[in-house]
Design a protein around this motif. Structure first.
Motif, PDB file in Angstrom:
ATOM      1  N   ASP A  72       0.867  -1.177   0.000  1.00 22.54           N
ATOM      2  CA  ASP A  72       0.000   0.000   0.000  1.00 22.54           C
ATOM      3  C   ASP A  72       0.899   1.220   0.000  1.00 22.54           C
ATOM      4  N   SER A 101       4.736   7.207   1.538  1.00 19.51           N
ATOM      5  CA  SER A 101       5.003   6.173   2.538  1.00 19.51           C
ATOM      6  C   SER A 101       4.417   4.860   2.027  1.00 19.51           C
ATOM      7  N   SER A 103       3.468   0.740   2.960  1.00 15.08           N
ATOM      8  CA  SER A 103       3.258  -0.359   3.891  1.00 15.08           C
ATOM      9  C   SER A 103       3.522  -1.641   3.100  1.00 15.08           C
ATOM     10  N   ASP A 105       3.937  -5.619   2.818  1.00 13.87           N
ATOM     11  CA  ASP A 105       3.582  -6.912   3.405  1.00 13.87           C
ATOM     12  C   ASP A 105       4.541  -7.968   2.861  1.00 13.87           C
ATOM     13  N   THR A 110      12.083  -3.970   9.469  1.00 16.08           N
ATOM     14  CA  THR A 110      11.854  -2.574   9.098  1.00 16.08           C
ATOM     15  C   THR A 110      13.050  -2.022   8.330  1.00 16.08           C
ATOM     16  N   LYS A 113      12.917  -3.381   4.835  1.00  6.61           N
ATOM     17  CA  LYS A 113      11.846  -2.721   4.081  1.00  6.61           C
ATOM     18  C   LYS A 113      12.275  -1.329   3.632  1.00  6.61           C
TER      19      LYS A 113
END
Length: 141
Positions: A72, A101, A103, A105, A110, A113
């Protein structure tokens, strides 16, 4: 490698609605105060950034054998509309700031990512066009 050319031809009739036929897709840009048949140009611009980031993320994940279950992307643009409205301003006519930003999955920390998103943004043509000035020439057809 040969250069890739991307072209879009738009049409606007008597109202505010702008349409384009892009391959097999009918695209519409409109104004909410008019017929509101599509997103406005600024929303479409931000959507292009989020869409490009998403597509490049899928490519990078495939190349790196990362199981990307979902992504997302939230894109927020801040602008002073004075220049757009023909009023004097020291601000740019376009966005003063764009925040993105994501998100992600996937089974990553972190830190992983963040590094993944950095690699994705580095390869995204829309992101690159925002970071580096691109010559835009205009003329009457």
């Amino acid at each position: 490698m040969a250069e890739k050319i991307v072209e879009v031809h738009t049409h606007m009739g008597s109202g505010w609605k702008v349409t384009a036929q892009v391959r097999n897709h009918h695209l519409v840009i409109d104004q909410p105060t008019a017929t509101d048949e599509g997103a406005n140009p600024l929303e479409t611009f931000l959507f292009s950034l989020g869409g490009c980031i998403s597509a490049i993320a899928r490519m990078v994940a495939r190349e790196e054998r990362i199981e990307l279950r979902g992504l997302d992307v939230h894109v927020r643009g801040e602008m002073n509309s004075a220049g757009l409205m023909g009023q004097p301003t020291d601000d740019p006519v376009g966005f003063k700031r764009i925040e993105l930003s994501a998100s992600i999955d996937a089974d990553m920390t972190t830190e992983e990512k963040n590094a993944f998103l950095d690699r994705v943004c580095h390869r995204c043509p829309v992101h690159d066009n925002l970071l580096h000035p691109t010559l835009v020439e205009h003329s009457i057809a």
